[in-house]
Design an enzyme around this catalytic site. Structure first.
Site, PDB file in Angstrom:
ATOM      1  N   ASP A  87       4.678   3.159  -2.221  1.00  0.00           N
ATOM      2  CA  ASP A  87       5.235   1.797  -2.232  1.00  0.00           C
ATOM      3  C   ASP A  87       4.487   0.840  -1.300  1.00  0.00           C
ATOM      4  O   ASP A  87       3.844   1.270  -0.337  1.00  0.00           O
ATOM      5  CB  ASP A  87       6.694   1.822  -1.749  1.00  0.00           C
ATOM      6  CG  ASP A  87       7.642   2.383  -2.792  1.00  0.00           C
ATOM      7  OD1 ASP A  87       7.181   2.931  -3.800  1.00  0.00           O
ATOM      8  OD2 ASP A  87       8.862   2.277  -2.561  1.00  0.00           O
ATOM      9  N   HIS A 114       4.590   5.636   1.442  1.00  0.00           N
ATOM     10  CA  HIS A 114       4.105   4.255   1.533  1.00  0.00           C
ATOM     11  C   HIS A 114       2.594   4.291   1.754  1.00  0.00           C
ATOM     12  O   HIS A 114       2.145   4.851   2.765  1.00  0.00           O
ATOM     13  CB  HIS A 114       4.808   3.514   2.666  1.00  0.00           C
ATOM     14  CG  HIS A 114       6.261   3.286   2.378  1.00  0.00           C
ATOM     15  ND1 HIS A 114       7.213   4.270   2.538  1.00  0.00           N
ATOM     16  CD2 HIS A 114       6.907   2.201   1.874  1.00  0.00           C
ATOM     17  CE1 HIS A 114       8.395   3.796   2.166  1.00  0.00           C
ATOM     18  NE2 HIS A 114       8.249   2.553   1.755  1.00  0.00           N
TER      19      HIS A 114
HETATM   20 ZN   LIG Z   1       9.144  -1.032  -0.005  1.00  0.00          ZN
END
Ligand SMILES: [Zn+2]
Length: 255
Positions: free
Chosen positions: A67, A220
């Protein structure tokens, strides 16, 4: 005659060849075992952290997701690690980052990854007026698609969305479903928003994966510790017998 025989033989071995395609420069690569077509009519919301169901995965099958990117200092390292192991993942882009670094968004696509959406500027959508929340989602999709394809389509090419902070609302979930957009939660978190060393993150995520066995893993690609631990993580998945599955939009033949 020989040519026909060769074609018949080629067709016969194709299913095997497709799953065991060699990985350039890495004969022992983890690889991508299979592709799963994901559709909002059958699986509108996936990931057991927030929803009742996840993707139909078998034992020790993982879908890797990243992400908040693309981010210039970390996303290239994540992409390098995935490429070295011939692993295909799903990226959920933040529109303003895709707008700032379109070449990285296009690299994700060019290297065969699925590229979904994660709003334009990453606000928590459940605590703002509905129309503003909808426009954050659409503005993000438009920015991502402009970076990826030059211009937005009438509908998102990859109709995958993840809520920032998993802050969904029933109204927004219904709205996305009516538009054919699959909402991705996760089954296991790396918790890489917390500062830790790459070694600590590796131990944490491997322990959590061992407990859930299969599912959608959330990272992430904006986090340096994640970029640094990823090569060792992928090697360890291979050693432990996990298989990587790529989620792709239903109806698309792209790998
Ligand atoms: Zn996010």
């Amino acid at each position: 005659m020989h040519r026909i025989l060769a074609l018949v033989l080629f067709a016969a071995v194709m299913p095997v060849a497709a799953t065991a395609a060699p990985c350039p420069g890495n004969p022992d690569a983890l690889g991508t075992a299979r592709v799963i077509a994901v559709d909002a009519t059958t699986t509108p919301r996936v990931g057991r952290k927030h929803f009742p169901a996840t993707l139909p995965l078998g034992p020790k099958e993982l879908v890797l997701t990243f992400d908040d990117g693309p981010w210039p200092t970390t996303t290239p390292k994540v992409l390098d690690a995935l490429k070295h192991e011939c692993v295909r993942a799903t990226f959920f882009l933040v529109g303003r980052n895709a707008k700032a670094h379109p070449e990285l968004a296009r690299r994700e696509l060019a290297e065969g990854h699925s590229v979904g959406h994660h709003t334009f500027s990453h606000p928590l959508l459940d605590r703002m007026p509905l129309e503003r929340a909808k426009s954050e989602i659409d503005r993000g999709i438009a920015a991502d698609e402009t970076a990826l394809y030059g211009r937005p389509g009438a509908t998102p090419r990859t109709p995958f969305f993840r809520f920032p902070g998993f802050a969904s609302s029933p109204t927004l979930l219904d709205w996305l479903q009516t538009r054919g957009i699959v909402v991705f939660g996760a089954d296991v978190w790396a918790s890489d928003w917390n500062p830790m060393t790459p070694e600590q993150e590796l131990a944490l995520i491997l322990g959590r994966i061992a407990r859930v066995d299969h599912g959608i893993v959330l990272f992430h690609d904006t986090k340096a510790q994640t970029a640094r631990m990823l090569p060792a993580f992928l090697r360890e998945l291979k050693r432990r017998g996990f298989r990587i599955v790529q989620a792709v939009p239903a109806g698309q033949t792209r790998p």
